[in-house]
Design a protein around this motif. Sequence first.
Motif, PDB file in Angstrom:
ATOM      1  N   ASP A 216       1.040   4.188  -2.934  1.00  0.00           N
ATOM      2  CA  ASP A 216       0.804   5.604  -2.660  1.00  0.00           C
ATOM      3  C   ASP A 216       1.981   6.468  -3.093  1.00  0.00           C
ATOM      4  O   ASP A 216       1.806   7.571  -3.629  1.00  0.00           O
ATOM      5  CB  ASP A 216       0.530   5.809  -1.162  1.00  0.00           C
ATOM      6  CG  ASP A 216      -0.859   5.355  -0.755  1.00  0.00           C
ATOM      7  OD1 ASP A 216      -1.695   5.120  -1.651  1.00  0.00           O
ATOM      8  OD2 ASP A 216      -1.104   5.240   0.462  1.00  0.00           O
TER       9      ASP A 216
ATOM     10  N   ALA B  21       2.014   6.729  -6.912  1.00  0.00           N
ATOM     11  CA  ALA B  21       0.907   7.546  -7.421  1.00  0.00           C
ATOM     12  C   ALA B  21       0.938   8.974  -6.873  1.00  0.00           C
ATOM     13  O   ALA B  21       0.019   9.751  -7.124  1.00  0.00           O
ATOM     14  CB  ALA B  21      -0.421   6.884  -7.055  1.00  0.00           C
ATOM     15  N   ARG B  22       2.002   9.291  -6.122  1.00  0.00           N
ATOM     16  CA  ARG B  22       2.153  10.612  -5.496  1.00  0.00           C
ATOM     17  C   ARG B  22       0.996  10.947  -4.546  1.00  0.00           C
ATOM     18  O   ARG B  22       0.613  12.101  -4.394  1.00  0.00           O
ATOM     19  CB  ARG B  22       2.337  11.705  -6.551  1.00  0.00           C
ATOM     20  CG  ARG B  22       3.594  11.504  -7.393  1.00  0.00           C
ATOM     21  CD  ARG B  22       3.910  12.712  -8.247  1.00  0.00           C
ATOM     22  NE  ARG B  22       5.081  12.462  -9.093  1.00  0.00           N
ATOM     23  CZ  ARG B  22       6.355  12.577  -8.720  1.00  0.00           C
ATOM     24  NH1 ARG B  22       6.620  12.935  -7.473  1.00  0.00           N
ATOM     25  NH2 ARG B  22       7.337  12.331  -9.561  1.00  0.00           N
ATOM     26  N   ARG B  23       0.420   9.916  -3.935  1.00  0.00           N
ATOM     27  CA  ARG B  23      -0.597  10.130  -2.898  1.00  0.00           C
ATOM     28  C   ARG B  23       0.044  10.298  -1.520  1.00  0.00           C
ATOM     29  O   ARG B  23      -0.605  10.711  -0.568  1.00  0.00           O
ATOM     30  CB  ARG B  23      -1.590   8.957  -2.877  1.00  0.00           C
ATOM     31  CG  ARG B  23      -2.479   8.847  -4.094  1.00  0.00           C
ATOM     32  CD  ARG B  23      -3.578   7.807  -3.872  1.00  0.00           C
ATOM     33  NE  ARG B  23      -3.033   6.472  -3.696  1.00  0.00           N
ATOM     34  CZ  ARG B  23      -2.921   5.563  -4.670  1.00  0.00           C
ATOM     35  NH1 ARG B  23      -3.294   5.876  -5.914  1.00  0.00           N
ATOM     36  NH2 ARG B  23      -2.419   4.360  -4.435  1.00  0.00           N
ATOM     37  N   PHE B  24       1.302   9.917  -1.415  1.00  0.00           N
ATOM     38  CA  PHE B  24       2.054  10.082  -0.156  1.00  0.00           C
ATOM     39  C   PHE B  24       3.374  10.778  -0.468  1.00  0.00           C
ATOM     40  O   PHE B  24       4.060  10.391  -1.413  1.00  0.00           O
ATOM     41  CB  PHE B  24       2.350   8.740   0.511  1.00  0.00           C
ATOM     42  CG  PHE B  24       3.167   8.917   1.768  1.00  0.00           C
ATOM     43  CD1 PHE B  24       2.544   9.225   2.970  1.00  0.00           C
ATOM     44  CD2 PHE B  24       4.554   8.820   1.748  1.00  0.00           C
ATOM     45  CE1 PHE B  24       3.291   9.421   4.123  1.00  0.00           C
ATOM     46  CE2 PHE B  24       5.304   9.015   2.893  1.00  0.00           C
ATOM     47  CZ  PHE B  24       4.678   9.322   4.087  1.00  0.00           C
TER      48      PHE B  24
ATOM     49  N   GLY C   3       0.788  13.317   1.749  1.00  0.00           N
ATOM     50  CA  GLY C   3      -0.362  14.138   1.425  1.00  0.00           C
ATOM     51  C   GLY C   3      -0.426  15.360   2.310  1.00  0.00           C
ATOM     52  O   GLY C   3       0.539  15.713   3.009  1.00  0.00           O
ATOM     53  N   GLU C   4      -1.590  15.999   2.315  1.00  0.00           N
ATOM     54  CA  GLU C   4      -1.776  17.223   3.087  1.00  0.00           C
ATOM     55  C   GLU C   4      -1.469  17.017   4.567  1.00  0.00           C
ATOM     56  O   GLU C   4      -0.816  17.839   5.212  1.00  0.00           O
ATOM     57  CB  GLU C   4      -3.234  17.702   2.923  1.00  0.00           C
ATOM     58  CG  GLU C   4      -3.550  19.034   3.574  1.00  0.00           C
ATOM     59  CD  GLU C   4      -2.967  20.221   2.792  1.00  0.00           C
ATOM     60  OE1 GLU C   4      -2.847  21.298   3.404  1.00  0.00           O
ATOM     61  OE2 GLU C   4      -2.636  20.050   1.606  1.00  0.00           O
TER      62      GLU C   4
ATOM     63  N   SER D  74       0.825  -1.202   0.000  1.00  0.00           N
ATOM     64  CA  SER D  74       0.000   0.000   0.000  1.00  0.00           C
ATOM     65  C   SER D  74       0.862   1.255   0.000  1.00  0.00           C
ATOM     66  O   SER D  74       0.575   2.231  -0.718  1.00  0.00           O
ATOM     67  CB  SER D  74      -0.930   0.006   1.218  1.00  0.00           C
ATOM     68  OG  SER D  74      -1.842  -1.071   1.160  1.00  0.00           O
TER      69      SER D  74
END
Length: 273
Positions: free
Chosen positions: A255, A258-261, A263-264, A251
Amino acid sequence: MSKQTQTRRKTVKDIASAKGGDPLVCLTAYDAPTASILDEHCDVLLVGDSVGMVVHGLDTPVGVTMEMMILHGQAVMRGSEQAFVVVDMPFGSYETNADTAFENAARIMKETGCQAVKLESGAYAAHQIAHLVERGVPVMGHVGLRPQAVNVTGGFKAQGRNSDERARVMEEAKAAEQAGAFAIVIEGVAEDLADEITRQVSCPTIGIGASASCDGQVLVLQDMLGYFDWTPKFVRTYHDMRTEIGKAAQSYAADVRARRFPGEAETYKLRKQ
């Protein structure tokens, strides 16, 4: 924390007095965070030379050094408060003579702060055990399958399955008891032999691949948590951590790619003046 509110760590007297009572709960530990998690659940934390195999990737514990045992022993002592901590004496640190055994045992105890050492109790070991105990070093014995002796026995094979082996293992257990061992680990022997040893020695026995009738049980933590594809017959796997860790890593990798981590929530921002 004041002395009045400090948790009392179990003593050798507590462990020795468990003979015939509630079974002793023992697991291996090699680092401070793990020791902290296990501490409230275990009577004994064993800093075993199994660390060489399950942490350092060695094929046997023969290559484990004093420095490795001391390093991991220090970590477990930092992470625990109430459990009785035993550190294995590594291969080559006690077999030569009793004085060498004492020098190395004293070093382990002074540098880690542990409560006892464990040594594999071959025919030679009774003299070393007595020598250590007389000089203030509590000793846990270890009979049956002795991992440090794998080069002699030809592998990790169950012991005491014929009359000659049974007599030898029984003799070693009695010798360890008479020399002053406060407890004895019985590993990889037939159930009835473990039962017989437990009945005949006055100190507690701690089984691993032995018998539910022993005065306690120990397992290698990574084995019972399912870190490995294969475990010995005597291991019960209580969780599949290998799969869980793999899923978490998968996981995380997804992330990141996919550049999801991050995050904000995981990103620092400039503070307003």
